[in-house]
Write an enzyme that holds these catalytic residues in place. Structure first.
Site, PDB file in Angstrom:
ATOM      1  N   GLY A  45       0.814  -1.229   0.000  1.00  0.00           N
ATOM      2  CA  GLY A  45       0.000   0.000   0.000  1.00  0.00           C
ATOM      3  C   GLY A  45       0.836   1.261   0.000  1.00  0.00           C
ATOM      4  O   GLY A  45       0.713   2.088   0.905  1.00  0.00           O
ATOM      5  N   THR A  89       1.355   3.574  -2.795  1.00  0.00           N
ATOM      6  CA  THR A  89       1.201   4.554  -3.880  1.00  0.00           C
ATOM      7  C   THR A  89       0.828   5.935  -3.330  1.00  0.00           C
ATOM      8  O   THR A  89       0.813   6.915  -4.068  1.00  0.00           O
ATOM      9  CB  THR A  89       0.118   4.099  -4.892  1.00  0.00           C
ATOM     10  N   ILE A 112       1.374   7.255   4.048  1.00  0.00           N
ATOM     11  CA  ILE A 112       2.535   6.868   4.852  1.00  0.00           C
ATOM     12  C   ILE A 112       3.443   5.918   4.058  1.00  0.00           C
ATOM     13  O   ILE A 112       4.672   6.046   4.082  1.00  0.00           O
ATOM     14  CB  ILE A 112       2.062   6.227   6.187  1.00  0.00           C
ATOM     15  N   SER A 140      -1.065   1.262  14.829  1.00  0.00           N
ATOM     16  CA  SER A 140      -1.662   2.583  15.078  1.00  0.00           C
ATOM     17  C   SER A 140      -1.826   2.778  16.577  1.00  0.00           C
ATOM     18  O   SER A 140      -1.911   1.791  17.323  1.00  0.00           O
ATOM     19  CB  SER A 140      -3.044   2.643  14.430  1.00  0.00           C
ATOM     20  N   TYR A 195     -11.636  -1.310  13.123  1.00  0.00           N
ATOM     21  CA  TYR A 195     -10.272  -0.894  12.774  1.00  0.00           C
ATOM     22  C   TYR A 195      -9.341  -1.118  13.977  1.00  0.00           C
ATOM     23  O   TYR A 195      -8.252  -1.689  13.827  1.00  0.00           O
ATOM     24  CB  TYR A 195     -10.288   0.583  12.368  1.00  0.00           C
TER      25      TYR A 195
HETATM   26  P1  NAD Z   1      -3.902   5.917   2.837  1.00  0.00           P
HETATM   27  O1  NAD Z   1      -5.332   5.540   2.636  1.00  0.00           O
HETATM   28  O2  NAD Z   1      -3.485   7.301   2.490  1.00  0.00           O
HETATM   29  O3  NAD Z   1      -2.989   4.881   2.072  1.00  0.00           O
HETATM   30  C1  NAD Z   1      -3.233   3.510   2.201  1.00  0.00           C
HETATM   31  C2  NAD Z   1      -2.536   2.762   1.107  1.00  0.00           C
HETATM   32  O4  NAD Z   1      -2.953   1.397   1.185  1.00  0.00           O
HETATM   33  C3  NAD Z   1      -2.917   3.266  -0.273  1.00  0.00           C
HETATM   34  O5  NAD Z   1      -1.770   3.261  -1.087  1.00  0.00           O
HETATM   35  C4  NAD Z   1      -3.944   2.226  -0.740  1.00  0.00           C
HETATM   36  O6  NAD Z   1      -3.965   2.069  -2.140  1.00  0.00           O
HETATM   37  C5  NAD Z   1      -3.422   0.981  -0.064  1.00  0.00           C
HETATM   38  N1  NAD Z   1      -4.459  -0.044   0.092  1.00  0.00           N
HETATM   39  C6  NAD Z   1      -5.669   0.066   0.686  1.00  0.00           C
HETATM   40  N2  NAD Z   1      -6.353  -1.071   0.538  1.00  0.00           N
HETATM   41  C7  NAD Z   1      -5.553  -1.911  -0.158  1.00  0.00           C
HETATM   42  C8  NAD Z   1      -5.701  -3.222  -0.635  1.00  0.00           C
HETATM   43  N3  NAD Z   1      -6.838  -3.925  -0.461  1.00  0.00           N
HETATM   44  N4  NAD Z   1      -4.677  -3.778  -1.307  1.00  0.00           N
HETATM   45  C9  NAD Z   1      -3.541  -3.083  -1.550  1.00  0.00           C
HETATM   46  N5  NAD Z   1      -3.344  -1.826  -1.126  1.00  0.00           N
HETATM   47  C10 NAD Z   1      -4.345  -1.261  -0.451  1.00  0.00           C
HETATM   48  O7  NAD Z   1      -3.581   5.556   4.330  1.00  0.00           O
HETATM   49  P2  NAD Z   1      -2.424   5.984   5.358  1.00  0.00           P
HETATM   50  O8  NAD Z   1      -2.999   6.958   6.287  1.00  0.00           O
HETATM   51  O9  NAD Z   1      -1.166   6.301   4.634  1.00  0.00           O
HETATM   52  O10 NAD Z   1      -2.288   4.606   6.151  1.00  0.00           O
HETATM   53  C11 NAD Z   1      -1.234   3.691   5.976  1.00  0.00           C
HETATM   54  C12 NAD Z   1      -1.176   2.770   7.174  1.00  0.00           C
HETATM   55  O11 NAD Z   1      -0.938   3.551   8.348  1.00  0.00           O
HETATM   56  C13 NAD Z   1      -2.472   1.997   7.425  1.00  0.00           C
HETATM   57  O12 NAD Z   1      -2.174   0.686   7.834  1.00  0.00           O
HETATM   58  C14 NAD Z   1      -3.113   2.765   8.574  1.00  0.00           C
HETATM   59  O13 NAD Z   1      -3.941   1.951   9.360  1.00  0.00           O
HETATM   60  C15 NAD Z   1      -1.885   3.234   9.329  1.00  0.00           C
HETATM   61  N6  NAD Z   1      -2.146   4.404  10.180  1.00  0.00           N
HETATM   62  C16 NAD Z   1      -2.515   5.594   9.637  1.00  0.00           C
HETATM   63  C17 NAD Z   1      -2.760   6.679  10.477  1.00  0.00           C
HETATM   64  C18 NAD Z   1      -3.154   8.026   9.942  1.00  0.00           C
HETATM   65  O14 NAD Z   1      -3.631   8.864  10.738  1.00  0.00           O
HETATM   66  N7  NAD Z   1      -2.959   8.300   8.671  1.00  0.00           N
HETATM   67  C19 NAD Z   1      -2.627   6.532  11.856  1.00  0.00           C
HETATM   68  C20 NAD Z   1      -2.261   5.317  12.369  1.00  0.00           C
HETATM   69  C21 NAD Z   1      -2.014   4.258  11.523  1.00  0.00           C
END
Ligand code: NAD
Length: 264
Positions: free
Chosen positions: A14, A16, A19, A141, A154
């Site tokens: 994930g 693209t 994070i 998280s 979640y």
């Molecule tokens: P985001 O939605 O911006 O990016 C998520 C990425 O995962 C994207 O590139 C998306 O294409 C990919 N993805 C989603 N479903 C998928 C699937 N079925 N198969 C392949 N790829 C898939 O999210 P983010 O905020 O960058 O989150 C990234 C990670 O960090 C996650 O695991 C999230 O739980 C964790 N996280 C985020 C936060 C926050 O506040 N942003 C906080 C704590 C933890």
């Protein structure tokens, strides 16, 4: 500081956007050879072009795979049989009242957020043990500890990741392999911008108001009282991926802006 990542191979699920994309950028800056992932080849190609623009000489490729499909993961592993560093980052989140979370929702969240990392680790972890070096990092998280009332499904997946991560670390005794989790707090990714929009709709307020209220009401213990940047999370992940972090194993490392009220 030289993080000694030059020439190490890394896969980030994930990646693209958000994070994952920031982690890819930092690892490439350190000279790692990175494979990114997203669900469509088009999104991957866009991200690769962006990464090559950001990091001169970046060695980056991509593999399309949807982590809600076991057959996609099997194909991915076939295409990429070996990595030094595995970052289990792919994850989904959405606010939903407990009573509205269906069986399908629970299973989808479990498959994308938990089984994704399990399936990849099942393949790469034994190989890391064999060559006596490797890094697995689960992007969990703060929601693993502070279960969010607006998305209990979640929270469940993020706690599960901690359990798997610690369990795998137990199997690394006396090897050069480490398994850790990084726990970001609220972080301004593309996904979170969408999340705030959904929150605003469910609360019947503007996006700006929902964002302003978020730290006052939903996350009042945050010490930084703002969203972290994706780069701030990637900095910690990059260090944990480095050979320099060898003494950190089986840990749940917070990059949560001090949100979790605990001393250790
Ligand atoms: P985001 O939605 O911006 O990016 C998520 C990425 O995962 C994207 O590139 C998306 O294409 C990919 N993805 C989603 N479903 C998928 C699937 N079925 N198969 C392949 N790829 C898939 O999210 P983010 O905020 O960058 O989150 C990234 C990670 O960090 C996650 O695991 C999230 O739980 C964790 N996280 C985020 C936060 C926050 O506040 N942003 C906080 C704590 C933890």
């Amino acid at each position: 500081m030289d993080l000694q990542l030059k020439g190490k191979t890394a896969f980030i699920s994930g990646s693209t956007q958000g994070i994952g994309f920031a982690i890819a950028t930092q690892l490439l800056r350190e000279g790692a050879i990175v494979t990114i992932n997203g669900r469509s080849q088009e999104r991957i190609d866009e991200a690769i072009t962006k990464l090559k623009g950001l990091v001169h000489g970046a060695v980056v490729t991509g593999i399309a795979a949807d982590f809600s499909k076991a057959e996609d993961v099997a194909k991915l592993i076939h295409q990429l049989p070996d990595v030094d560093i595995l970052i289990n980052n792919a994850g989904i989140f959405e606010p939903k009242a407990f009573a509205d979370i269906t069986d399908e929702d629970w299973l989808r969240f479990y498959e994308v957020n938990v089984l994704s990392g399990v399936r990849l680790a099942r393949h790469y972890f034994p190989k890391m043990l064999e060559k006596n070096w490797g890094r697995i990092i689960f992007i969990s998280s703060e929601s693993a500890i502070h279960i969010p009332e607006e998305m209990i499904h979640y929270g469940m997946t993020k706690t599960a990741q901690l359990s798997i991560s610690r369990g795998l670390a137990e199997l690394t005794k006396k090897t050069g392999v480490t398994v850790n989790s990084v726990l970001p707090g609220p972080t301004r990714s593309e996904g979170v911008e969408e999340f705030i929009k959904q929150l605003a709709v469910s609360q019947g307020v503007t996006t700006e108001q929902a964002e302003a209220d978020f730290f006052k009401t939903a996350r009042p213990t945050s010490l930084i009282q703002r969203f972290a940047t994706v780069g701030e999370i990637a900095n910690l992940v990059t260090y944990v991926a480095s050979p320099l972090s060898a003494a950190t194993n089986g840990a749940a490392l917070r990059a949560d802006g001090g949100l979790v009220k605990t001393i250790v």
